[in-house]
Design a protein around this motif. Sequence first.
Motif, mmCIF file in Angstrom:
data_model
loop_
_atom_site.group_PDB
_atom_site.id
_atom_site.type_symbol
_atom_site.label_atom_id
_atom_site.label_comp_id
_atom_site.label_asym_id
_atom_site.label_seq_id
_atom_site.Cartn_x
_atom_site.Cartn_y
_atom_site.Cartn_z
ATOM 1 N N TYR A 242 -70.429 89.518 72.742
ATOM 2 C CA TYR A 242 -69.709 90.783 72.914
ATOM 3 C C TYR A 242 -68.582 90.908 71.888
ATOM 4 C CZ TYR A 242 -66.431 94.093 75.082
ATOM 5 O OH TYR A 242 -65.562 95.132 75.316
ATOM 6 N N LEU A 243 -67.837 89.835 71.694
ATOM 7 C CA LEU A 243 -66.739 89.869 70.726
ATOM 8 C C LEU A 243 -67.257 90.007 69.297
ATOM 9 C CD1 LEU A 243 -64.452 87.071 72.228
ATOM 10 C CD2 LEU A 243 -64.076 89.549 72.317
ATOM 11 N N GLN A 244 -68.444 89.491 69.059
ATOM 12 C CA GLN A 244 -69.021 89.549 67.714
ATOM 13 C C GLN A 244 -69.667 90.897 67.421
ATOM 14 O OE1 GLN A 244 -72.580 87.080 66.851
ATOM 15 N NE2 GLN A 244 -71.409 86.300 65.110
ATOM 16 N N THR A 245 -70.332 91.491 68.417
ATOM 17 C CA THR A 245 -71.141 92.696 68.179
ATOM 18 C C THR A 245 -70.677 93.943 68.909
ATOM 19 O OG1 THR A 245 -72.656 92.276 70.023
ATOM 20 C CG2 THR A 245 -73.143 91.194 67.908
ATOM 21 N N GLY A 246 -69.933 93.780 70.001
ATOM 22 C CA GLY A 246 -69.535 94.926 70.801
ATOM 23 C C GLY A 246 -70.536 95.305 71.873
ATOM 24 N N PHE A 247 -71.591 94.504 72.055
ATOM 25 C CA PHE A 247 -72.605 94.791 73.067
ATOM 26 C C PHE A 247 -72.423 93.896 74.288
ATOM 27 C CE2 PHE A 247 -74.730 96.401 69.248
ATOM 28 C CZ PHE A 247 -75.184 97.635 69.705
ATOM 29 N N THR A 248 -72.496 94.510 75.481
ATOM 30 C CA THR A 248 -72.389 93.766 76.730
ATOM 31 C C THR A 248 -73.762 93.237 77.136
ATOM 32 O OG1 THR A 248 -72.893 95.593 78.231
ATOM 33 C CG2 THR A 248 -70.625 95.443 77.408
ATOM 34 N N PRO A 249 -73.827 92.333 78.134
ATOM 35 C CA PRO A 249 -75.123 91.849 78.611
ATOM 36 C C PRO A 249 -75.995 92.958 79.194
ATOM 37 C CG PRO A 249 -73.366 90.392 79.326
ATOM 38 C CD PRO A 249 -72.708 91.599 78.746
ATOM 39 N N ASP A 250 -75.358 94.075 79.606
ATOM 40 C CA ASP A 250 -76.095 95.205 80.179
ATOM 41 C C ASP A 250 -76.454 96.249 79.128
ATOM 42 O OD1 ASP A 250 -75.808 94.081 82.728
ATOM 43 O OD2 ASP A 250 -73.834 95.004 82.961
ATOM 44 N N PHE A 251 -76.326 95.876 77.868
ATOM 45 C CA PHE A 251 -76.669 96.738 76.738
ATOM 46 C C PHE A 251 -75.768 97.965 76.620
ATOM 47 C CE2 PHE A 251 -80.562 94.634 78.253
ATOM 48 C CZ PHE A 251 -80.836 93.857 77.142
ATOM 49 N N ASP A 252 -74.579 97.853 77.206
ATOM 50 C CA ASP A 252 -73.554 98.870 77.009
ATOM 51 C C ASP A 252 -72.771 98.479 75.761
ATOM 52 O OD1 ASP A 252 -71.962 101.042 77.350
ATOM 53 O OD2 ASP A 252 -71.026 100.379 79.230
ATOM 54 N N THR A 253 -71.886 99.357 75.303
ATOM 55 C CA THR A 253 -71.092 99.059 74.111
ATOM 56 C C THR A 253 -69.606 99.133 74.425
ATOM 57 O OG1 THR A 253 -71.185 101.379 73.401
ATOM 58 C CG2 THR A 253 -72.842 99.877 72.512
ATOM 59 N N VAL A 254 -68.829 98.441 73.637
ATOM 60 C CA VAL A 254 -67.385 98.427 73.796
ATOM 61 C C VAL A 254 -66.831 99.841 73.640
ATOM 62 C CG1 VAL A 254 -67.025 97.942 71.336
ATOM 63 C CG2 VAL A 254 -65.249 97.332 72.964
ATOM 64 N N GLY A 255 -65.761 100.142 74.381
ATOM 65 C CA GLY A 255 -65.172 101.476 74.300
ATOM 66 C C GLY A 255 -63.669 101.438 74.406
ATOM 67 N N GLY A 256 -63.046 102.591 74.245
ATOM 68 C CA GLY A 256 -61.602 102.719 74.374
ATOM 69 C C GLY A 256 -60.839 101.916 73.338
ATOM 70 N N THR A 257 -59.665 101.463 73.742
ATOM 71 C CA THR A 257 -58.810 100.705 72.818
ATOM 72 C C THR A 257 -59.396 99.335 72.492
ATOM 73 O OG1 THR A 257 -57.530 99.896 74.716
ATOM 74 C CG2 THR A 257 -56.695 101.852 73.593
ATOM 75 N N MET A 258 -60.392 98.913 73.278
ATOM 76 C CA MET A 258 -61.016 97.611 73.019
ATOM 77 C C MET A 258 -61.863 97.641 71.755
ATOM 78 S SD MET A 258 -61.125 94.520 74.172
ATOM 79 C CE MET A 258 -62.108 93.077 73.707
ATOM 80 N N VAL A 259 -62.201 98.823 71.271
ATOM 81 C CA VAL A 259 -63.023 98.928 70.063
ATOM 82 C C VAL A 259 -62.352 98.217 68.894
ATOM 83 C CG1 VAL A 259 -63.956 100.518 68.341
ATOM 84 C CG2 VAL A 259 -64.188 101.045 70.771
ATOM 85 N N LYS A 260 -61.078 98.503 68.674
ATOM 86 C CA LYS A 260 -60.374 97.885 67.553
ATOM 87 C C LYS A 260 -60.194 96.391 67.769
ATOM 88 C CE LYS A 260 -57.847 101.932 65.868
ATOM 89 N NZ LYS A 260 -56.510 102.499 65.565
ATOM 90 N N VAL A 261 -59.969 96.002 69.018
ATOM 91 C CA VAL A 261 -59.825 94.582 69.315
ATOM 92 C C VAL A 261 -61.110 93.843 68.973
ATOM 93 C CG1 VAL A 261 -59.408 92.879 71.136
ATOM 94 C CG2 VAL A 261 -58.143 95.043 71.140
ATOM 95 N N GLN A 262 -62.239 94.413 69.401
ATOM 96 C CA GLN A 262 -63.529 93.776 69.129
ATOM 97 C C GLN A 262 -63.808 93.725 67.630
ATOM 98 O OE1 GLN A 262 -66.722 95.555 68.131
ATOM 99 N NE2 GLN A 262 -67.443 93.446 67.819
#
Length: 290
Positions: A242-262
């Motif tokens: 998730y930290l490397q790609t932004g993809f969760t185990p449920d095939f969702d993607t990172v969102g919000g302010t976490m985008v820049k963190v990721q």
Amino acid sequence: MRKLLLWIVVLGGIGWALTRPTTLDPDRLPARAPDPVNGERVFHAAGCGSCHGEDLSGGVEFHTAFGTFRAPNISPDPKAGIGGWSDLDLANAMMRGVSPSGEHYYPVFPYTSYTRMDPGDVIDLKAYLDGFEPRPDRSQPHDVSFPFSVRRGIGLWKKFNLKQRPVMAADELDGPARRGRYLVESLGHCGECHTPRGPTGGMDLDRWLAGGPNPDGEGRIPNITPHEDGLAKWSSKDIAYYLQTGFTPDFDTVGGTMVKVQENFSRLPTADLQAVAAYLKAIPAREDSR
């Protein structure tokens, strides 16, 4: 009347002493040549560009219950930025929340996490920042009302909230998780968002990483402890991926302010991402904070 004046002077002196800025002993900084390559790694782990801009000219606004804060210019411009700062100046800012002129910084600057930094990493970070193009953009003032506009009072706040001791003891963690502790508790300052806060705005360390209200006012920041409310169903590989790609185990993607963190964390070595995952799986599981 004289006794009253005497008490005012005494109490004023005590208050002045309790709220004075405290700085690092210069001997804390190692006497070695800086390593800007490591400085770049620190830059991404600490998320400097997320707040200060990719060109470091500043300007990002943070709207809080205490007022609106604006990230300053930290480019190497000698007047508008930090080009005239020494290594010790930057170390005092990041690890003690004190400016070169001796003023307290507001804790929207996450020095409550950076206080646990390795001073050598600060030196390396300064060397990396010095390689940016100087930007002449002047830092914009904060919009903070009384009594929060009195910076001296932050000194008293620090007495209760500026804790240099790690949240997790080293003997509770194995090798990779110890590196993860440094990345999560210090450089990555994950607790600043994922840990709920008390009435004075300090992190409630008894509910470490258990999630809480979104500072932006919409939704909630998730629980990232290994509780069923958090990351219990995520494996260490899931977290690192998730930290490397932004993809969760449920095939969702990172969102919000976490985008820049990721995006910042994706620039770190794989071993660092694995270390973060190891730490998050090793900490105590806590139910969601409400």
